[in-house]
Design a protein around this motif. Structure first.
Motif, mmCIF file in Angstrom:
data_model
loop_
_atom_site.group_PDB
_atom_site.id
_atom_site.type_symbol
_atom_site.label_atom_id
_atom_site.label_comp_id
_atom_site.label_asym_id
_atom_site.label_seq_id
_atom_site.Cartn_x
_atom_site.Cartn_y
_atom_site.Cartn_z
ATOM 1 N N LEU A 86 2.129 1.701 -3.427
ATOM 2 C CA LEU A 86 0.885 2.163 -3.973
ATOM 3 C C LEU A 86 1.679 3.533 -3.810
ATOM 4 O O LEU A 86 1.054 4.343 -4.714
ATOM 5 C CB LEU A 86 0.413 1.087 -4.858
ATOM 6 C CG LEU A 86 0.309 0.197 -5.185
ATOM 7 C CD1 LEU A 86 -1.419 -0.846 -5.285
ATOM 8 C CD2 LEU A 86 -0.135 0.396 -6.235
ATOM 9 N N GLN A 87 1.157 4.093 -3.065
ATOM 10 C CA GLN A 87 0.458 5.579 -2.658
ATOM 11 C C GLN A 87 2.178 5.927 -3.397
ATOM 12 O O GLN A 87 1.436 7.437 -3.676
ATOM 13 C CB GLN A 87 -0.061 5.755 -1.626
ATOM 14 C CG GLN A 87 0.008 6.842 -0.816
ATOM 15 C CD GLN A 87 -0.296 6.991 0.723
ATOM 16 O OE1 GLN A 87 -0.143 6.618 1.084
ATOM 17 N NE2 GLN A 87 -0.837 8.299 1.175
ATOM 18 N N TYR A 88 2.943 5.802 -3.157
ATOM 19 C CA TYR A 88 3.751 6.837 -3.933
ATOM 20 C C TYR A 88 4.084 7.055 -5.106
ATOM 21 O O TYR A 88 4.367 7.750 -5.608
ATOM 22 C CB TYR A 88 5.258 5.965 -2.729
ATOM 23 C CG TYR A 88 6.730 6.794 -2.977
ATOM 24 C CD1 TYR A 88 7.010 8.146 -2.699
ATOM 25 C CD2 TYR A 88 7.146 6.365 -4.185
ATOM 26 C CE1 TYR A 88 8.288 8.788 -3.517
ATOM 27 C CE2 TYR A 88 8.349 6.987 -5.176
ATOM 28 C CZ TYR A 88 8.966 7.906 -4.902
ATOM 29 O OH TYR A 88 9.864 8.696 -5.346
ATOM 30 N N TRP A 89 4.254 5.997 -5.674
ATOM 31 C CA TRP A 89 3.894 5.756 -7.430
ATOM 32 C C TRP A 89 2.735 6.274 -7.518
ATOM 33 O O TRP A 89 3.076 7.425 -8.586
ATOM 34 C CB TRP A 89 3.307 4.210 -7.033
ATOM 35 C CG TRP A 89 3.739 4.216 -9.137
ATOM 36 C CD1 TRP A 89 4.761 4.198 -9.832
ATOM 37 C CD2 TRP A 89 2.335 3.778 -10.099
ATOM 38 N NE1 TRP A 89 4.497 3.617 -11.019
ATOM 39 C CE2 TRP A 89 3.831 3.851 -11.009
ATOM 40 C CE3 TRP A 89 0.968 3.369 -9.895
ATOM 41 C CZ2 TRP A 89 2.541 3.543 -12.507
ATOM 42 C CZ3 TRP A 89 0.578 3.238 -10.991
ATOM 43 C CH2 TRP A 89 0.989 3.283 -12.342
ATOM 44 N N PHE A 90 2.269 6.777 -7.339
ATOM 45 C CA PHE A 90 0.225 7.086 -7.658
ATOM 46 C C PHE A 90 0.662 8.305 -7.586
ATOM 47 O O PHE A 90 0.114 9.323 -7.919
ATOM 48 C CB PHE A 90 -1.028 6.419 -7.097
ATOM 49 C CG PHE A 90 -1.354 5.540 -7.357
ATOM 50 C CD1 PHE A 90 -1.547 5.589 -8.731
ATOM 51 C CD2 PHE A 90 -2.170 4.756 -6.495
ATOM 52 C CE1 PHE A 90 -1.567 4.608 -9.655
ATOM 53 C CE2 PHE A 90 -1.970 3.196 -7.659
ATOM 54 C CZ PHE A 90 -2.370 3.229 -8.284
ATOM 55 N N GLY A 91 1.225 8.870 -6.092
ATOM 56 C CA GLY A 91 1.784 10.244 -5.564
ATOM 57 C C GLY A 91 2.545 10.840 -6.736
ATOM 58 O O GLY A 91 2.688 12.400 -7.404
ATOM 59 N N GLY A 119 0.675 -1.210 -0.237
ATOM 60 C CA GLY A 119 -0.294 0.039 -0.178
ATOM 61 C C GLY A 119 1.011 1.028 0.456
ATOM 62 O O GLY A 119 0.012 2.156 -0.940
ATOM 63 N N ALA A 120 1.852 1.237 0.568
ATOM 64 C CA ALA A 120 2.627 2.469 0.440
ATOM 65 C C ALA A 120 3.308 2.879 -0.455
ATOM 66 O O ALA A 120 3.727 4.042 -1.288
ATOM 67 C CB ALA A 120 3.792 2.567 1.650
#
Length: 72
Positions: free
Chosen positions: A10-15, A7-8
């Motif tokens: 993915l959140q970094y990548w989407f950000g 999750g972390a």
């Protein structure tokens, strides 16, 4: 544990992706604003490229036109 790490990541990548898209949009908008500003300045000079202001607008036009070609 795996879910938290995943999750972390993915959140970094989407950000990062959203930030990149925002920057491209900003650059595109600035290019078009500069292009319109240069065209208006050249129209105001009446096409006479003898003065410093007219040469500055012509340079701004060339630069903005190149940026529009790059950013779309």
């Amino acid at each position: 544990m795996f879910g938290v790490v995943f999750g972390a990541v993915l959140q970094y990548w989407f950000g990062q992706r959203a930030e990149t898209r925002r920057n491209v949009h900003l650059r595109r908008t600035e290019a078009y604003v500069d292009l319109v500003k240069a065209m208006a300045g050249l129209a105001k000079t009446g096409g006479d490229l003898q003065g410093d202001a007219a040469r500055n607008f012509a340079a701004l036009y060339a630069e903005a036109r190149a940026r529009v070609a790059i950013y779309g």
